[in-house]
Design an enzyme around this catalytic site. Structure first.
Site: not given
Lengths: 139, 139, 139, 139
Positions: A14-16
């Site tokens: 995941t990323d932000q």
């Protein structure tokens, strides 16, 4: 002929934005490709030991819907086109529960000598492998 | 003796908590280590070509404050201990603007032959490199 | 009580030593942790939606034998210790075919509020979850 | 108008072919993109805080020559096309010492609301930013 590999999205992927980062899809494609080749009765590890590698020439991906952590997706892998020098795979990323299309893409690989990185003719070098890939090609 | 390497946190390194994922710190340590070795007048690439590799035996990291996307951090790398068989590096991750300590860690590496993966005696194999590392060791 | 998750090493996870890069193990530990929590009847995704996150305070890993591309390994995850404020997981990476130990490690996490990143008392905030984790703790 | 960002290839970015793994290039493009936007006098972090995100719709990359560990490359980033709804960036990866072209690619992003993930009209929402991007567009 196609391979279907189920992948569960990892937290580290995941990323932000709260979605799976776009650079992860080529990695998932690669997992599908590994399993596709294994389905043909050979492993990619063995191919490399036999002196053939398949580095990428080109990659393309369309991101249709975002995938989230813990989502289970199916990576559908098939061979679009194979020649003496190159092979093109195509991929679809599909939500396992709903069948929704999340992404689709392709990769083009050259057959190269694993020592020299120079192009090889896969039909000459490994005719059995070439035939298997040709048979696997989608029409 | 220590190396200071500035790194800007990448978007791909964030996770859905909105912070840099913990698996990224070992990668940053490695960047610091690469630059530390380069500072000694040799590149790690060259070391590997000369037949020596430094695979990890052990890794430890304490996460003190979260790092965010676009943060500039300094990776401080130093040699804690070197022997014929092993080397231990230590690291501190520091905010560039404030000097705040974000994380600290260590890695232990064995010296191995790059063909056989078997332990080598770095003092015998590359006495010059061994001396440089010994001199670089913090007391 | 422990979770066993099978992972096949990915090509993207290798490095130029021809082995799985050490920064990948924390990612595998996380996959094991995700499945461990799911085994308790809750998902980590749901935990985060409920306002609790478990960022890492500390990580340790010992690398015993190198893992290679296409190797199938079992990630054994268990809870070593849980308190109101923190939880420690431990992990073992084992070759699926031979049972050989490849690596072992641990992670320590704080329970924090997902908005403020401040410590929370998990026993007060989610007594059911706390009890489940306590029951899962290895003696 | 273009941004040039120098990146040194990391060890963790290599794979067992001994070259930089193809999934790393989108990460490098992103570093270039971050610096391009910063060059316009705004940070991508700030954009996200202002409620706008730029998730990827499409990615393409051609791999021309392999990049190796410790190679220094320049990521050239420019805006190919901007509209109210979308933006396309293009990238070239060039060896710093020789100027040799290693790879080239593009990414297409939609402007979306960071809460709802729904498309937004960047010209209406942030006319100043839109104008800056329009000015930066290559002809």
């Amino acid at each position: 002929m196609k391979n279907e590999t189920v992948i569960t999205a990892r937290y580290a992927e995941t990323d932000q934005m709260g979605i799976i980062h776009h650079s992860v899809y080529p990695v998932w494609f690669e997992v599908g490709r590994t399993n596709f080749i294994k389905m043909l009765g050979v492993t990619y590890s063995q191919l490399e030991k036999d002196g053939v590698m398949l580095p990428l020439c080109e990659l393309g991906c369309k991101y249709i819907n975002p995938v989230h952590y813990e989502d289970e997706v199916i990576i559908e892998t098939s061979v679009k086109k194979v020649s003496f020098a190159k092979i093109e795979f195509s991929y679809r990323v599909i939500m396992k529960d709903s069948g929704k299309l999340m992404a689709e893409g392709f990769t083009v690989h050259g057959f190269v000598n694993s020592e020299t990185f120079r192009p090889v003719n896969i039909k000459k070098l490994n005719p059995e492998m070439y035939q298997k890939l040709l048979n696997a090609q989608n029409d």
